[in-house]
Design an enzyme around this catalytic site. Structure first.
Site, PDB file in Angstrom:
ATOM      1  N   CYS A  89       0.835  -1.202   0.000  1.00 10.80           N
ATOM      2  CA  CYS A  89       0.000   0.000   0.000  1.00 10.80           C
ATOM      3  C   CYS A  89       0.876   1.261   0.000  1.00 10.80           C
ATOM      4  CB  CYS A  89      -0.973  -0.053   1.177  1.00 10.80           C
ATOM      5  SG  CYS A  89      -2.413   1.021   0.956  1.00 10.80           S
ATOM      6  N   HIS A 176      -3.696  -5.272   1.219  1.00 12.90           N
ATOM      7  CA  HIS A 176      -3.122  -5.690   2.504  1.00 12.90           C
ATOM      8  C   HIS A 176      -3.174  -7.212   2.651  1.00 12.90           C
ATOM      9  CE1 HIS A 176      -2.537  -1.733   4.386  1.00 12.90           C
ATOM     10  NE2 HIS A 176      -3.568  -1.365   3.646  1.00 12.90           N
ATOM     11  N   GLU A 178      -1.806  -8.914   4.948  1.00 12.55           N
ATOM     12  CA  GLU A 178      -1.677  -9.300   6.352  1.00 12.55           C
ATOM     13  C   GLU A 178      -3.010  -9.468   7.063  1.00 12.55           C
ATOM     14  OE1 GLU A 178      -1.147  -4.733   6.333  1.00 12.55           O
ATOM     15  OE2 GLU A 178      -0.883  -6.438   4.976  1.00 12.55           O
ATOM     16  N   ASP A 464     -40.883 -15.109  50.524  1.00 10.70           N
ATOM     17  CA  ASP A 464     -41.994 -14.157  50.610  1.00 10.70           C
ATOM     18  C   ASP A 464     -41.507 -12.772  50.996  1.00 10.70           C
ATOM     19  OD1 ASP A 464     -43.897 -16.079  49.999  1.00 10.70           O
ATOM     20  OD2 ASP A 464     -44.003 -16.770  52.080  1.00 10.70           O
TER      21      ASP A 464
END
Length: 527
Positions: A89, A176, A178, A464
């Protein structure tokens, strides 16, 4: 005493130069997954100052534009190393920029999935790879092919998705490999590291353990003693076991009971580390001291600071009592710290060095106060590698795969003031929750799970009688790196069982809720 040898000098190493991509650390992880050692350094690294020669270099992606003023650029000496280079990139755009060819803002940005068309199947980077799905994350693109390069792959939006300078052994790709979204990315990286660079696939914890034990011996020498804090977690336990194997009883482990540990934690650590692993263990009961200092404190950051500072005080006091293990033993010169490779990456990333590398239980101040040198036997390892190392060294499986536990302990899982009674409620609820997770056989599917006590009360009915008591929140997450996380989807009957047990078995609890918030926007811990 011989100088300790660094890991890249002992294993074929791929150098990853980081330009600030959020994915840079994944390149290193992927390479290690097929047993090639990789180390990441900032893109500003001066090659002449590198004490070892890599087998190959990867230039990572990054959030910048190569043509913008102030953008990072690689040391040109990297091209004089004579080793293969892969630009990813931004790294590919850097290759073109250095070559004098244009990079410009694309008319259409590419973020997300794309299909790569392999135009030259014979290219070694794409050996055995047909057209495949990849992850794109870029706005800039090449508008001309650099001199000497040829196109080896394209995408629908990029005629230069893959380029190669075959004679110079330099490749650039606009996607990419990875990330897991790229279906054949791991194979592409293996083609580069193993087939093109010739890196031997010898990186493994089986090979690391003996190497690291010898490195510790070379660093510490025959007489110096080492101290280190242990907590019962995997990192401190594996570090302590390595020290034990390297220097025996000259390593002194100190367990500080701060009153906010898990239920029965101290007894379990004494049994596992002291009796089971034979580690020289000193246990300090400082619960009353810590809880006394936490009285009346509700702010989570103040809790952390109090626990961290008090820990340093107690640790220093206990360390001063330690006597040499034999007549020839030297002074205590080293402090063991459980730094892992992600901590190192955080400190050297091109995004800017962090103020401090995270330290175990905030022990960083001990280095200055006690004039100690740091020893970090796990600093080259990712968490999964630490776990593997622990299993190789015979540490019990349940301990190796234990979920992370925060340094401040249950103090940040009791929201509001930390009192002995509140701690007891939180740790009992947590114990029941984890016990049921283990019974269900899903403990290792979950990255982290815990119960926390909320600072609110709720109306309930027991028999109760009307009750008005406290609320427990359960949290469980799945994550790869703890940077992002999803909440774990339990079976409804499982949650019903846990809630019933907690309300019936933990006095003071009237209601149980389950946290279904992802990270982000929430953090993993509540405080």
């Amino acid at each position: 005493m011989p100088a300790p040898v660094n890991i890249p000098s002992m294993f074929d190493t791929i150098l990853v130069l980081d330009f600030g991509s959020q994915y840079s650390h994944l390149i290193t992880r992927r390479l290690r997954e097929f047993n090639v050692y990789a180390e990441m350094l900032p893109c500003t690294q001066k090659i002449a100052e590198l004490p070892w020669k890599p087998k190959g270099v990867i230039l990572s992606g990054g959030p910048y534009s190569v043509y913008a003023e102030g953008s990072p650029h690689v040391d040109h000496a990297v091209f004089d190393l004579g080793v293969p280079i892969l630009g990813i990139c931004y790294g590919m755009q850097e290759l073109a920029w250095i070559n004098g060819k244009g990079v410009h803002a694309g008319e259409k940005k590419e973020f997300g999935h794309a299909t790569i068309h392999v135009e030259k199947p014979s290219d070694p980077l794409f050996h055995g790879i047909d057209n495949f799905q990849v992850w794109m994350s870029h706005g800039d693109k090449l508008n001309a092919l650099p001199t000497g390069y040829e196109v080896v792959a394209t995408s629908d939006n990029s005629p230069y998705a893959g380029i190669a300078h075959t004679s110079e052994k330099i490749w650039g790709i606009q996607f990419h490999p990875e990330v897991t979204h790229t279906t054949k990315g791991k194979q592409l990286l293996q083609n580069f590291a193993v087939d093109i660079c010739g890196a031997a696939q010898k990186w493994s914890m089986e090979n690391f353990v003996d190497t690291e034990i010898q490195r510790i011996r070379d660093l510490v020498g025959p007489h110096a003693e080492v101290i280190g804090a242990v907590s019962g977690g995997v990192d401190s336990t594996v570090g302590a076991k390595l020290m034990k194997e390297a220097i025996g009883d000259r390593f002194h482990a100190i367990l500080v009971d701060n009153g906010v540990m898990r239920l029965n934690e101290c007894e379990n650590v004494k049994k596992t580390l002291g009796e089971g692993l034979g580690i020289n263990l000193n246990v300090v009961d400082a619960a009353d001291l810590f809880l006394g200092k936490l009285k009346g404190v509700t702010d989570p950051e103040k809790k952390r600071k109090i626990i961290g500072n008090t820990f340093i005080e107690v640790f220093e006091e206990e360390a001063a009592k330690i006597q040499p293990t034999h007549p020839e033993a030297g002074e205590i010169e080293f402090l063991l710290q459980g730094t892992l490779y992600p901590d190192v990456i955080e400190s050297i990333s091109f995004k800017g060095p962090s103020q401090t590398i995270k330290t175990h239980h905030n022990v960083g101040g001990l280095l200055d106060n006690m004039k100690l040198k740091l020893i970090e036997p796990l600093r080259e390892l990712f968490k999964d590698e630490v776990r593997k190392l622990g299993e190789i060294m015979g540490i019990p499986h349940d301990l190796v795969w234990r979920h992370p536990f925060p340094g401040p302990g249950i103090a940040i899982r009791v929201l509001g003031e930390v009192t002995p009674s509140q701690v007891e409620i939180a740790r009992k609820a947590d114990f029941i929750y984890i016990e049921e997770i283990k019974k269900a056989g899903i403990y290792e599917e979950i990255s982290q799970a815990f119960a926390c006590l909320l600072p609110v009360k709720s109306v309930g009915v027991m028999g109760d009688q009307r009750t008005y008591e406290q609320v427990i929140a359960l949290r469980a997450i799945e994550t790869v790196d703890f940077m992002t996380a999803d909440w774990y989807i339990f079976d409804a009957n499982f949650l019903k069982t846990v809630a019933r047990r907690i309300v019936n078995e933990v006095p003071g609890v009237a209601r149980v809720v389950y946290d279904i918030t992802s990270k982000p926007p929430a953090t993993v811990e509540w405080e």
